[in-house]
Design a protein around this motif. Structure first.
Motif, mmCIF file in Angstrom:
data_model
loop_
_atom_site.group_PDB
_atom_site.id
_atom_site.type_symbol
_atom_site.label_atom_id
_atom_site.label_comp_id
_atom_site.label_asym_id
_atom_site.label_seq_id
_atom_site.Cartn_x
_atom_site.Cartn_y
_atom_site.Cartn_z
ATOM 1 N N GLU A 234 0.760 -1.112 0.064
ATOM 2 C CA GLU A 234 -0.129 0.216 -0.130
ATOM 3 C C GLU A 234 0.741 1.359 0.007
ATOM 4 O OE1 GLU A 234 -2.664 -0.268 3.403
ATOM 5 O OE2 GLU A 234 -3.553 -2.056 2.574
ATOM 6 N N CYS A 237 1.231 2.302 -3.374
ATOM 7 C CA CYS A 237 0.063 3.069 -4.044
ATOM 8 C C CYS A 237 0.183 4.253 -3.538
ATOM 9 C CB CYS A 237 -0.990 2.196 -3.683
ATOM 10 S SG CYS A 237 -1.274 0.607 -4.322
ATOM 11 N N THR A 252 -1.862 3.974 -12.251
ATOM 12 C CA THR A 252 -2.402 2.446 -12.040
ATOM 13 C C THR A 252 -1.032 1.653 -12.678
ATOM 14 O OG1 THR A 252 -4.764 3.169 -12.168
ATOM 15 C CG2 THR A 252 -3.940 0.503 -12.634
ATOM 16 N N GLN A 255 2.031 1.591 -10.332
ATOM 17 C CA GLN A 255 1.584 0.516 -9.199
ATOM 18 C C GLN A 255 1.707 -0.771 -9.480
ATOM 19 O OE1 GLN A 255 -2.083 1.280 -7.082
ATOM 20 N NE2 GLN A 255 -2.194 3.492 -7.648
#
Length: 374
Positions: A234, A237, A252, A255
């Protein structure tokens, strides 16, 4: 008769017929009542023989405490106990019984005397395949709303929650404490109680919280294998959202690439990837700072991010059981408007942790002797 409170010769006062609450309703019992002229306290010695607390019989006490660990004290008294047993008690009685029993449990745990289940649980010591742990240890914390002086609000405190669970997750033990080292020491006692002789055979799965891994190593084993919960992804992200704040597709894509490196190649490979990352000119200071923090995070945890090896060994890399434990124990302490003093919070949480550890353990606590023989 000597006063139980100050060792003074108390004077016999009278016989009183007082109610005793049992699982079958009320009954009247006549017993001697004493009064101490020095400390002005009254007491009924026969209550200790009968095991009465607040007029609650030993048979009813587990139900009162169970209601107290599942629901707010007022709901436990005014609804559940009255509805399911026909017994009428006050919320303050449920509070005193629950907290008092929780304190007794905590005192026992601090002495290293873990509760034994009513039936054996052989899967704790069942043979494991080569390379598999005897059990997993989870450790995390949740915030508890605290009450200050004269019922004022105070800063939340973090309550630590530890789990010991079998690889198949057939059996779990939950423990709680405000003090991290005290809790880690209880984990060692709990491992010994379930029959795990070599604590180095355990595997710890924790997040990157400061001091969690070190506390377990101090109290379990220096060479304890520790895995960083894969929720560490996380952090990738979070950085991507700052870097590509205006480009969702690029966010996206990056990530996905970075998390793939972490999952397939491990933390060392991800760290090299991050260190080689060249940010475009005129990139904001905020992005540079977030990248610096991300690199520092994986540098500090590089020794426990070898996810390809962990997966090859069939080891857990997620802390789902620990997060669930924090949630189910924390629910009792975080109801609407609730605020706690430290002793109340930790005693209720300890008793709730015992209950969610399974019915065999809950029954084992109540079936063990805890009063001196009459």
């Amino acid at each position: 008769m000597t006063c139980a409170h100050c060792d003074y010769a108390a004077k016999f006062h009278s016989y009183q017929r007082r109610r005793v609450l049992t699982v079958h309703g009320e009954m009247n019992v006549q017993r001697a009542y004493y009064y101490c002229g020095r400390c002005k306290q009254s007491f009924i010695p026969y209550d200790d023989v009968l095991g009465l607390v607040d007029e609650i019989s030993p048979g009813l006490m587990p139900l009162v405490c169970l209601a107290g660990v599942l629901l707010p004290f007022a709901d436990a008294a005014e609804d559940v106990l009255k509805r399911f047993s026909g017994v009428r008690v006050s919320a303050s009685t449920v509070l005193r019984c629950t907290e008092g029993t929780g304190e007794r449990l905590r005192a026992q745990q601090k002495e290293g005397r873990m509760v034994e289940p009513t039936q054996a649980e052989p899967k704790w010591t069942a043979p494991r395949e080569e390379g598999q742990p005897a059990a997993y240890v989870g450790l995390d914390a949740f915030s508890v709303p605290m009450q200050g002086v004269e019922a004022s609000k105070a800063e939340h405190r973090m309550m630590y929650t530890a789990l010991l669970y079998t690889p198949e997750k057939d059996h779990t033990r939950y423990l709680v404490d405000f003090e991290l080292d005290a809790l880690a020491d209880q984990v060692r006692s709990q491992a010994r109680a379930v029959g795990i002789a070599q604590v180095s055979d355990l595997i710890a799965v924790t997040d990157g919280g400061n001091g969690l891994e070190e506390a377990l190593q101090r109290h379990l084993a220096d060479n304890l294998t520790a895995i960083l919960d894969y929720h560490a992804a996380e952090h990738i992200c979070d950085f991507a959202k700052v870097w590509h704040a205006r480009d969702e597709e690029a966010c996206t894509q990056w990530q996905h690439e970075a998390k793939g490196i972490l999952y397939e190649q491990g933390g060392e490979a991800l760290l090299a990837h991050l260190q080689a990352l060249e940010l475009p000119p005129r990139t904001s200071a905020e992005v540079h700072e977030e990248l610096r923090k991300l690199i520092g995070y994986f540098e500090n945890n590089r020794h426990r991010t070898d996810y390809p090896t962990y997966r090859q060994n069939g080891w857990d890399i997620g802390s789902g059981p620990t997060e669930a434990g924090c949630k189910i124990i924390g629910e009792r302490l975080k109801g609407s408007g609730m605020r706690w003093v430290e002793d109340g919070a930790v005693t209720v949480a300890a008793l709730r942790a015992l209950y969610v550890s399974g019915g065999k353990l809950w029954d084992g606590f109540w079936s063990q002797p805890h009063r001196p023989a009459a």
